[in-house]
Design a protein around this motif. Structure first.
Motif, PDB file in Angstrom:
ATOM      1  N   LYS A  13      74.948  21.075  32.311  1.00 38.20           N
ATOM      2  CA  LYS A  13      75.895  21.751  33.196  1.00 38.20           C
ATOM      3  C   LYS A  13      77.154  22.113  32.408  1.00 38.20           C
ATOM      4  N   LEU A  14      77.753  23.248  32.699  1.00 33.14           N
ATOM      5  CA  LEU A  14      78.960  23.686  32.004  1.00 33.14           C
ATOM      6  C   LEU A  14      80.197  23.344  32.823  1.00 33.14           C
ATOM      7  N   ASP A  15      81.215  22.846  32.142  1.00 29.22           N
ATOM      8  CA  ASP A  15      82.474  22.556  32.824  1.00 29.22           C
ATOM      9  C   ASP A  15      83.342  23.808  32.887  1.00 29.22           C
ATOM     10  N   GLU A  16      84.563  23.672  33.368  1.00 28.80           N
ATOM     11  CA  GLU A  16      85.437  24.832  33.563  1.00 28.80           C
ATOM     12  C   GLU A  16      85.843  25.496  32.249  1.00 28.80           C
ATOM     13  N   GLN A  17      85.643  24.779  31.132  1.00 31.91           N
ATOM     14  CA  GLN A  17      85.931  25.356  29.820  1.00 31.91           C
ATOM     15  C   GLN A  17      84.681  25.871  29.118  1.00 31.91           C
ATOM     16  N   GLY A  18      83.572  25.883  29.828  1.00 27.39           N
ATOM     17  CA  GLY A  18      82.332  26.372  29.250  1.00 27.39           C
ATOM     18  C   GLY A  18      81.629  25.389  28.339  1.00 27.39           C
ATOM     19  N   ARG A  19      82.013  24.114  28.400  1.00 32.20           N
ATOM     20  CA  ARG A  19      81.398  23.086  27.561  1.00 32.20           C
ATOM     21  C   ARG A  19      80.349  22.322  28.365  1.00 32.20           C
ATOM     22  N   GLU A  20      79.270  21.934  27.705  1.00 31.28           N
ATOM     23  CA  GLU A  20      78.266  21.134  28.386  1.00 31.28           C
ATOM     24  C   GLU A  20      78.830  19.762  28.746  1.00 31.28           C
ATOM     25  N   TYR A  21      78.388  19.262  29.869  1.00 31.15           N
ATOM     26  CA  TYR A  21      78.816  17.930  30.288  1.00 31.15           C
ATOM     27  C   TYR A  21      78.349  16.861  29.305  1.00 31.15           C
ATOM     28  N   ILE A  22      77.220  17.055  28.673  1.00 28.46           N
ATOM     29  CA  ILE A  22      76.486  16.082  27.869  1.00 28.46           C
ATOM     30  C   ILE A  22      76.131  14.868  28.726  1.00 28.46           C
ATOM     31  N   THR A  23      75.291  14.021  28.194  1.00 29.27           N
ATOM     32  CA  THR A  23      74.817  12.848  28.930  1.00 29.27           C
ATOM     33  C   THR A  23      75.956  12.030  29.518  1.00 29.27           C
ATOM     34  N   PHE A  24      77.010  11.821  28.741  1.00 30.14           N
ATOM     35  CA  PHE A  24      77.981  10.783  29.058  1.00 30.14           C
ATOM     36  C   PHE A  24      79.060  11.223  30.041  1.00 30.14           C
ATOM     37  N   ARG A  25      78.978  12.466  30.511  1.00 30.16           N
ATOM     38  CA  ARG A  25      79.837  12.904  31.610  1.00 30.16           C
ATOM     39  C   ARG A  25      79.014  13.237  32.860  1.00 30.16           C
ATOM     40  N   SER A  26      77.723  12.990  32.814  1.00 24.29           N
ATOM     41  CA  SER A  26      76.855  13.386  33.927  1.00 24.29           C
ATOM     42  C   SER A  26      76.740  12.321  35.013  1.00 24.29           C
ATOM     43  N   TYR A  27      77.399  11.179  34.872  1.00 22.76           N
ATOM     44  CA  TYR A  27      77.258  10.060  35.789  1.00 22.76           C
ATOM     45  C   TYR A  27      77.667  10.418  37.225  1.00 22.76           C
ATOM     46  N   THR A  28      77.057   9.709  38.165  1.00 21.73           N
ATOM     47  CA  THR A  28      77.527   9.717  39.552  1.00 21.73           C
ATOM     48  C   THR A  28      78.694   8.751  39.713  1.00 21.73           C
ATOM     49  N   LEU A  29      78.569   7.559  39.130  1.00 25.15           N
ATOM     50  CA  LEU A  29      79.636   6.560  39.198  1.00 25.15           C
ATOM     51  C   LEU A  29      79.789   5.902  37.839  1.00 25.15           C
ATOM     52  N   ALA A  30      81.035   5.769  37.381  1.00 24.70           N
ATOM     53  CA  ALA A  30      81.340   5.085  36.125  1.00 24.70           C
ATOM     54  C   ALA A  30      82.250   3.898  36.413  1.00 24.70           C
ATOM     55  N   VAL A  31      81.897   2.745  35.883  1.00 20.82           N
ATOM     56  CA  VAL A  31      82.723   1.549  36.001  1.00 20.82           C
ATOM     57  C   VAL A  31      83.472   1.368  34.691  1.00 20.82           C
ATOM     58  N   CYS A  32      84.807   1.467  34.747  1.00 22.17           N
ATOM     59  CA  CYS A  32      85.644   1.371  33.547  1.00 22.17           C
ATOM     60  C   CYS A  32      86.647   0.228  33.667  1.00 22.17           C
ATOM     61  N   ALA A  33      86.335  -0.759  34.473  1.00 22.07           N
ATOM     62  CA  ALA A  33      87.199  -1.929  34.651  1.00 22.07           C
ATOM     63  C   ALA A  33      86.344  -3.179  34.574  1.00 22.07           C
ATOM     64  N   ASP A  34      86.964  -4.291  34.193  1.00 24.86           N
ATOM     65  CA  ASP A  34      86.250  -5.552  34.046  1.00 24.86           C
ATOM     66  C   ASP A  34      86.121  -6.270  35.387  1.00 24.86           C
ATOM     67  N   GLY A  35      85.107  -7.128  35.464  1.00 25.16           N
ATOM     68  CA  GLY A  35      84.946  -8.004  36.609  1.00 25.16           C
ATOM     69  C   GLY A  35      84.536  -7.330  37.897  1.00 25.16           C
ATOM     70  N   VAL A  36      83.930  -6.144  37.818  1.00 25.80           N
ATOM     71  CA  VAL A  36      83.516  -5.413  39.015  1.00 25.80           C
ATOM     72  C   VAL A  36      82.152  -5.923  39.480  1.00 25.80           C
ATOM     73  N   LYS A  37      82.011  -6.032  40.800  1.00 28.62           N
ATOM     74  CA  LYS A  37      80.746  -6.470  41.409  1.00 28.62           C
ATOM     75  C   LYS A  37      80.316  -5.441  42.446  1.00 28.62           C
TER      76      LYS A  37
END
Length: 294
Positions: free
Chosen positions: A64-88
């Motif tokens: 998928k292309l973003d607003e700048q015409g760049r591919e999302y690549i695998t690592f921006r394609s997530y539905t949900l990203a957890v970027c904090a510790d201790g999440v349940k």
């Protein structure tokens, strides 16, 4: 109570997660939350009304292309990203419903960059690359400097655990460098147009001694999956580390069990282990550390 939030699909879930106090309990009513989300608040416990009833869904994909015409690549394609510790997380589903990965590329449902992440009684569903367990391999942390935000390029040891979860996908659908335990889970292979699949794609560094551990899991498949077409794992990087202990395997698992990853020589360095290992497995398995599991 001050540390409890009660939300419905009509609410702005991202805003609620951003302003939730540390260690809060976030209760999600039944329904479909079609939102792309990032969890940045430490210690949140997110609770649904059952994996069939509470679903967080989005449909981004690698090409998928973003607003700048760049591919999302695998690592921006997530539905949900957890970027904090201790999440349940409990009793909910996280789904990427983009589909057709042979045309669109990878489609991540859940990305985890937090330490001490725990998930129980949940469902993760996508196709190729359903579940990413951070951190990234070092070469990709460097490659995506200036492209991925820093929260997706964390360079530290991260621990994750999954219990009584259903994880569904097609190719490399559990992948990354995290120290992850899967216990009493169902790992379900879905039909892929390419008629071949791989469950785990570990990319651990040589210094890591825990890796991915699948313990007492059931490895199942959709009825349409061809018998013998699915491999347990292949090493995404040289020293990928994975163990399968006391798992129940359906007939979709290839007799060789493991793949070395295309034309590489990673069979010389990969640390793969299976117990018990049926006859006919590749002769380079059972080279895993005996350090305690996560």
């Amino acid at each position: 109570m001050k540390n409890e939030l009660f939300l419905t699909p009509e609410d702005d879930l991202q805003q609620a997660l951003d302003f939730a106090p540390k260690n809060a309990f976030v209760h999600l009513a039944a329904g479909i939350y079609r939102q792309k989300l990032v969890v940045r608040t430490r210690g949140l416990t997110i609770i649904g009304q059952g994996a069939e009833n509470t679903q967080i869904v989005f449909d981004d994909y690698a090409q998928k292309l973003d607003e700048q015409g760049r591919e999302y690549i695998t690592f921006r394609s997530y539905t949900l990203a957890v970027c904090a510790d201790g999440v349940k997380m409990h009793k909910l589903s996280i789904v990427n419903d983009a589909r057709f990965p042979e045309k669109k590329g990878q489609e991540v449902a859940l990305t985890v960059y937090g330490d001490d992440f725990r998930m129980e009684d949940c469902r993760l569903c996508s196709t190729q690359d359903t579940l990413f367990l951070g951190p990234l391999p070092p070469d990709l942390i460097e490659r995506y400097n200036g492209f991925l935000p820093d929260e997706l390029r964390q360079d530290r040891l991260l621990r994750q655990s999954f219990r009584h979860c259903l994880i569904e996908g097609t190719v490399d659908f559990i992948f990354g460098c995290g120290d992850a335990l899967f216990e009493d889970c169902e790992i379900r292979s879905l039909k892929d147009a390419r008629d071949i699949g791989y469950i785990a794609a570990p990319a651990h560094s040589l210094s890591q001694t825990r890796g991915f551990l699948f313990r007492n899991c059931r490895l199942s498949c959709e009825e349409a999956v061809t018998p013998g077409s699915i491999y347990l794992a292949r090493p995404w990087r040289d020293y990928g580390l994975v163990r399968f202990e006391n798992c129940r395997l359906d007939k979709h698992i290839a007799p060789a069990g493991f793949d070395k990853w295309n034309d590489t020589h990673r069979d010389k360095t990969a640390r793969f282990y299976e117990s018990p290992a049926p006859e006919g497995r590749v002769d380079w398995i059972n080279r895993a550390s005996e350090e305690p599991a996560p």
